[in-house]
Scaffold this motif. Sequence first.
Motif, mmCIF file in Angstrom:
data_model
loop_
_atom_site.group_PDB
_atom_site.id
_atom_site.type_symbol
_atom_site.label_atom_id
_atom_site.label_comp_id
_atom_site.label_asym_id
_atom_site.label_seq_id
_atom_site.Cartn_x
_atom_site.Cartn_y
_atom_site.Cartn_z
ATOM 1 N N UNK A 135 0.828 -1.210 0.000
ATOM 2 C CA UNK A 135 0.000 0.000 0.000
ATOM 3 C C UNK A 135 0.858 1.255 0.000
ATOM 4 N N UNK A 136 1.977 1.200 0.712
ATOM 5 C CA UNK A 136 2.809 2.399 0.874
ATOM 6 C C UNK A 136 3.567 2.758 -0.395
ATOM 7 N N UNK A 137 4.056 1.758 -1.135
ATOM 8 C CA UNK A 137 4.935 2.055 -2.258
ATOM 9 C C UNK A 137 4.475 1.489 -3.600
ATOM 10 N N UNK A 138 3.495 0.615 -3.592
ATOM 11 C CA UNK A 138 3.078 -0.003 -4.856
ATOM 12 C C UNK A 138 1.582 0.157 -5.108
ATOM 13 N N UNK A 145 3.294 0.839 -13.132
ATOM 14 C CA UNK A 145 4.328 0.422 -12.198
ATOM 15 C C UNK A 145 4.622 1.519 -11.190
ATOM 16 N N UNK A 146 5.167 1.134 -10.057
ATOM 17 C CA UNK A 146 5.584 2.123 -9.085
ATOM 18 C C UNK A 146 6.922 2.733 -9.471
ATOM 19 N N UNK A 147 7.493 3.470 -8.527
ATOM 20 C CA UNK A 147 8.766 4.146 -8.768
ATOM 21 C C UNK A 147 9.879 3.369 -8.071
ATOM 22 N N UNK A 148 10.977 3.048 -8.761
ATOM 23 C CA UNK A 148 12.114 2.387 -8.088
ATOM 24 C C UNK A 148 12.573 3.192 -6.887
ATOM 25 N N UNK A 246 13.591 -2.444 -6.403
ATOM 26 C CA UNK A 246 14.529 -1.843 -7.358
ATOM 27 C C UNK A 246 13.888 -1.552 -8.711
ATOM 28 N N UNK A 247 12.858 -2.311 -9.077
ATOM 29 C CA UNK A 247 12.238 -2.122 -10.394
ATOM 30 C C UNK A 247 10.944 -1.326 -10.334
#
Length: 453
Positions: A135-138, A145-148, A246-247
Amino acid sequence: QSQAEMAPNDERHKEVPSSFCRAYCLDDHQNANNINTTTRSSFGYPTRLFRVTSTSDGNLYCLRRMDSIRCVSHKIVQTVMHQWLSNPSGRDKTTVSSSGGFDHPGIVRWYKCFISQRAVFFIHNYHAGAVTFKERFFNTPRGENGVPLPESFIWSCLTQLVSAIAAVHGSNLAVRTLQLNHILCTQEGSSGIIKSNSGPFGLPRIRLRINCVGIVDILEFEARKTLEELQRDDMRSLGCILLSMTTGSEITVNDIYRGNTAQQQGQILVPYFDFVRQNYSRELFVLIHSLLNPGVPPQTIRGVASSMAMRAFEELDEAHACIDHMDGSLMGIYESGRALRLLLKLAFVNERPEFGIDKNWSESGDCYILKLFRDYVFHQADGSGFPIIDLAHVVSSLNKLDAADEEKIVLASRDGKNILVLSFADIAWCLEKAYQELLEQAVPPLSDGMERY
């Protein structure tokens, strides 16, 4: 969220055992359109998640209810609970809490599992304000896509996860829930912003805890693999978490390994490995490659811990900085408490209407000095009689009174006929003497109160 409760007429109260109260459904934010919908969790069963208060100890817990489970018996529950809850994670017995059980700062503590109402219930520790790593990063729109994440932040997260996994593996157990949606994030009291040139944003210090331990052990008890295989799966899962960070794409073990040959697994991993090699340090790339390379078994947790030992010192420095920040905040609260203690004592003594048979106790002797001091601190006025509101004067005066300073001040009565020159030490002695007189004659309090001060 710690204070929220469901409406008294909410039907979901019936789903919570009677040994808990003040229930609040934590799934509401996910099912905003239909609160009566029971979600199917990542474990494959209909699940409800509640924040509850125990009627036995008054503490908050996270209660997970799973329905339609037929493969779990009381014997299975007792067996798995004994493995986890009788294990102090290899620490010295004097440091284990009185309730026993596996206890580690990187693991959401599991307290109990029981069968009731034709459902299986899991009781874990409750962390207010926590959200999952997913939830926090994706938490991005479907198809995006999220941010590396910055590398320094990834190493910080990895250090915390490795510490938790090492404790579990060292106790001859396996985590089995190393997934982005089972890792809880809470933001620490800020020790500063993580500085990194590899990301477009700064990130506050994040505290990670692995959630839901013990659940898979119970649900899949009959089909359990060997401990070595389970721990190897944990390391593959750790590699997938690193690859996701990382991706910027959520990658699971099933995406890579399930139903694919070794050649197909390698083909899936090639573009991800290329991206990591180009955008991150060789040290991080080598670590991820050693965990996910299909041709060889992944590193053990001890091998990973050894390879990133120097990074652990950076995390230790951050932890110490955070502790220093919290100590400073606690010191401020303590200073406020000292001032409150003095104010309470003055309020008990000043202008008390009667003291036993002495109707003028608060207007004579030491108490009269305290009344004048109260006016000196709070009731100052200028030459025209207008009030002066000077907080600095109040705080300074109370601090000097608490320290019994030898500095002398002039206390004057309201009519100006009486003038006294006293030190803060003299006033502190008067306050303590008057307060002790009150305590000697006071009715015993209902609870532990100011008498201990």
